[in-house]
Motif scaffolding. Structure first.
Motif, PDB file in Angstrom:
ATOM      1  N   GLU A  66       1.109  -0.724  -0.105  1.00  0.00           N
ATOM      2  CA  GLU A  66      -0.303   0.165  -0.124  1.00  0.00           C
ATOM      3  C   GLU A  66       0.678   0.999  -0.278  1.00  0.00           C
ATOM      4  OE1 GLU A  66      -3.155   2.330  -0.073  1.00  0.00           O
ATOM      5  OE2 GLU A  66      -3.234   0.070  -0.197  1.00  0.00           O
ATOM      6  N   GLU A  67       1.761   1.228   0.795  1.00  0.00           N
ATOM      7  CA  GLU A  67       2.770   2.697   0.679  1.00  0.00           C
ATOM      8  C   GLU A  67       3.239   2.583  -0.414  1.00  0.00           C
ATOM      9  OE1 GLU A  67       6.221   3.400   4.314  1.00  0.00           O
ATOM     10  OE2 GLU A  67       7.001   2.511   2.741  1.00  0.00           O
ATOM     11  N   LEU A  68       4.208   0.874  -0.892  1.00  0.00           N
ATOM     12  CA  LEU A  68       4.348   1.430  -2.484  1.00  0.00           C
ATOM     13  C   LEU A  68       3.648   2.130  -3.602  1.00  0.00           C
ATOM     14  CD1 LEU A  68       7.108  -1.876  -2.300  1.00  0.00           C
ATOM     15  CD2 LEU A  68       7.819   1.105  -2.146  1.00  0.00           C
ATOM     16  N   HIS A  69       2.539   2.241  -3.106  1.00  0.00           N
ATOM     17  CA  HIS A  69       1.192   2.574  -4.217  1.00  0.00           C
ATOM     18  C   HIS A  69       1.303   3.677  -3.736  1.00  0.00           C
ATOM     19  CE1 HIS A  69      -2.898   2.747  -5.620  1.00  0.00           C
ATOM     20  NE2 HIS A  69      -2.485   1.933  -6.850  1.00  0.00           N
ATOM     21  N   ARG A  70       1.182   3.843  -3.098  1.00  0.00           N
ATOM     22  CA  ARG A  70       0.507   5.571  -2.509  1.00  0.00           C
ATOM     23  C   ARG A  70       1.606   6.762  -3.560  1.00  0.00           C
ATOM     24  NH1 ARG A  70      -0.701   3.883   2.385  1.00  0.00           N
ATOM     25  NH2 ARG A  70       1.035   4.763   3.248  1.00  0.00           N
ATOM     26  N   GLU A  71       2.972   5.932  -3.590  1.00  0.00           N
ATOM     27  CA  GLU A  71       4.441   6.714  -3.396  1.00  0.00           C
ATOM     28  C   GLU A  71       4.238   6.676  -5.401  1.00  0.00           C
ATOM     29  OE1 GLU A  71       7.683   4.587  -1.439  1.00  0.00           O
ATOM     30  OE2 GLU A  71       7.562   5.614   0.379  1.00  0.00           O
ATOM     31  N   GLY A  72       3.638   6.079  -5.965  1.00  0.00           N
ATOM     32  CA  GLY A  72       4.079   5.441  -6.964  1.00  0.00           C
ATOM     33  C   GLY A  72       5.022   4.710  -7.556  1.00  0.00           C
ATOM     34  N   VAL A  73       4.922   4.213  -6.817  1.00  0.00           N
ATOM     35  CA  VAL A  73       5.847   2.607  -7.623  1.00  0.00           C
ATOM     36  C   VAL A  73       4.591   2.162  -8.922  1.00  0.00           C
ATOM     37  CG1 VAL A  73       7.017   0.808  -6.873  1.00  0.00           C
ATOM     38  CG2 VAL A  73       7.108   2.851  -5.685  1.00  0.00           C
ATOM     39  N   ARG A  74       5.443   1.958 -10.044  1.00  0.00           N
ATOM     40  CA  ARG A  74       4.354   1.323 -11.145  1.00  0.00           C
ATOM     41  C   ARG A  74       5.260  -0.337 -10.464  1.00  0.00           C
ATOM     42  NH1 ARG A  74       0.842   3.290 -13.402  1.00  0.00           N
ATOM     43  NH2 ARG A  74       1.308   2.222 -15.401  1.00  0.00           N
ATOM     44  N   GLU A  75       6.366  -0.696 -10.583  1.00  0.00           N
ATOM     45  CA  GLU A  75       6.440  -2.560 -10.578  1.00  0.00           C
ATOM     46  C   GLU A  75       7.351  -3.006  -9.365  1.00  0.00           C
ATOM     47  OE1 GLU A  75      10.249  -4.722 -13.523  1.00  0.00           O
ATOM     48  OE2 GLU A  75       9.545  -2.215 -13.810  1.00  0.00           O
ATOM     49  N   VAL A  76       6.930  -3.843  -8.899  1.00  0.00           N
ATOM     50  CA  VAL A  76       6.751  -4.616  -7.748  1.00  0.00           C
ATOM     51  C   VAL A  76       7.396  -5.559  -8.316  1.00  0.00           C
ATOM     52  CG1 VAL A  76       6.402  -4.810  -5.176  1.00  0.00           C
ATOM     53  CG2 VAL A  76       5.880  -2.659  -6.162  1.00  0.00           C
ATOM     54  N   TYR A  77       8.160  -6.455  -7.066  1.00  0.00           N
ATOM     55  CA  TYR A  77       8.716  -7.996  -7.312  1.00  0.00           C
ATOM     56  C   TYR A  77       8.621  -8.627  -5.469  1.00  0.00           C
ATOM     57  CZ  TYR A  77       9.800  -7.308 -11.438  1.00  0.00           C
ATOM     58  OH  TYR A  77       9.714  -7.017 -13.302  1.00  0.00           O
ATOM     59  N   VAL A  78       7.794  -9.510  -4.989  1.00  0.00           N
ATOM     60  CA  VAL A  78       7.639  -9.677  -3.555  1.00  0.00           C
ATOM     61  C   VAL A  78       8.569 -11.144  -3.556  1.00  0.00           C
ATOM     62  CG1 VAL A  78       6.701 -10.257  -1.841  1.00  0.00           C
ATOM     63  CG2 VAL A  78       5.383  -8.728  -3.526  1.00  0.00           C
TER      64      VAL A  78
END
Length: 264
Positions: A66-78
């Protein structure tokens, strides 16, 4: 904005154990993937509360995403640091990521360490065991016992698969789990040791990080620790308390897992 790698761990509250086990994995992932921002999340609510009492704020995976989405990150790998595809992986990583799959341009979840089985270069069981065993080979007259966690809710087949692989390789290694409702439990390991006819044991954790399980359940002086129970059964016990996160060969598995996650 740079893509983000989220290392999702169960978590460790003890500072020394965290620095010895999880911190090296984070450092090595950062070094191996310099084009990514690397951050962490802990799946254990209990561990997060313990850290909060120490003044350390650690987010759950859902909170981190959720934090990364708010910051505008578009590409995430878990990438999980979990060892097995058990309930923690399914419920706290896969399911917590699902609501975010459509909120990022790219959102992918990697595999736990022991995920693929069946032979070949992608056999995680054989590869994981090969990364551990050279560090815990017994001395003359010894047998090695590796103690994992197990599952209190349902049998996790990974430990049985590890034992089968060790037996196929004719390794003097016996896999056990702490959870008495799971297998291979203490009675099963004891039966294997007695069949081997040797009375000396090297006991080591099959756990990513240290803490109570290593200090008390495995090596403690309490009567119900594995060390005490083996001694009561007539075995001489030598301890190697280094966790998997403290073993360089095992940590390299996480770099390979991230490469697989990224399609490299």
């Amino acid at each position: 904005m740079r893509p983000v790698l989220v290392l999702a761990s169960f978590g460790v509250s003890a500072p020394e154990a965290r620095e010895k086990s999880l911190a090296p994995i984070v450092r090595e992932i950062k070094a191996a993937f310099p084009d990514f921002t690397v951050t962490e999340a802990y799946t254990s609510a209990f561990i997060r509360r313990r850290l909060q009492e120490q003044g350390i704020e650690m987010l759950s995976l859902a909170e981190r995403l959720e934090e990364l989405h708010r910051e505008g990150v578009r590409e995430v790998y878990v990438q999980p640091t979990h060892l097995t595809p058990g309930e923690e992986y399914e419920n706290k990583i896969v399911r917590e990521t699902e609501p975010f799959l459509s909120r990022f341009s790219v959102c992918r979840v990697g595999e736990p360490v022991f995920f693929c089985e069946g032979g070949g270069k992608d056999d995680d069981i054989a590869r994981g065991l090969a990364a551990i065993v050279p560090d815990v080979m017994p001395q003359d007259g010894e047998e090695t016992v590796l103690l994992g966690h197990g599952s209190p809710h349902r049998h996790n087949p990974v430990y049985t698969l590890l034992q089968r692989c060790a037996d196929e390789e004719r390794l003097p290694v016996h896999i056990g789990v702490l959870e008495e409702t799971d297998v291979p439990n203490f009675a099963m390991v004891l039966e294997r040791l007695e069949r081997r006819g040797k009375k000396r044991v090297l006991l080591a954790p099959l756990l990513l990080a240290g803490g109570r399980h290593v200090a008390h359940d495995l090596a403690g002086e309490e009567r119900d620790s594995w060390k005490s129970r083996l001694e009561d059964a007539g075995f001489s016990v030598r301890l190697d308390l280094r966790t998997l996160g403290e073993r360089a060969a095992f940590r390299r598995i996480y770099v390979e897992k991230v490469k697989r996650l990224l399609g490299r």
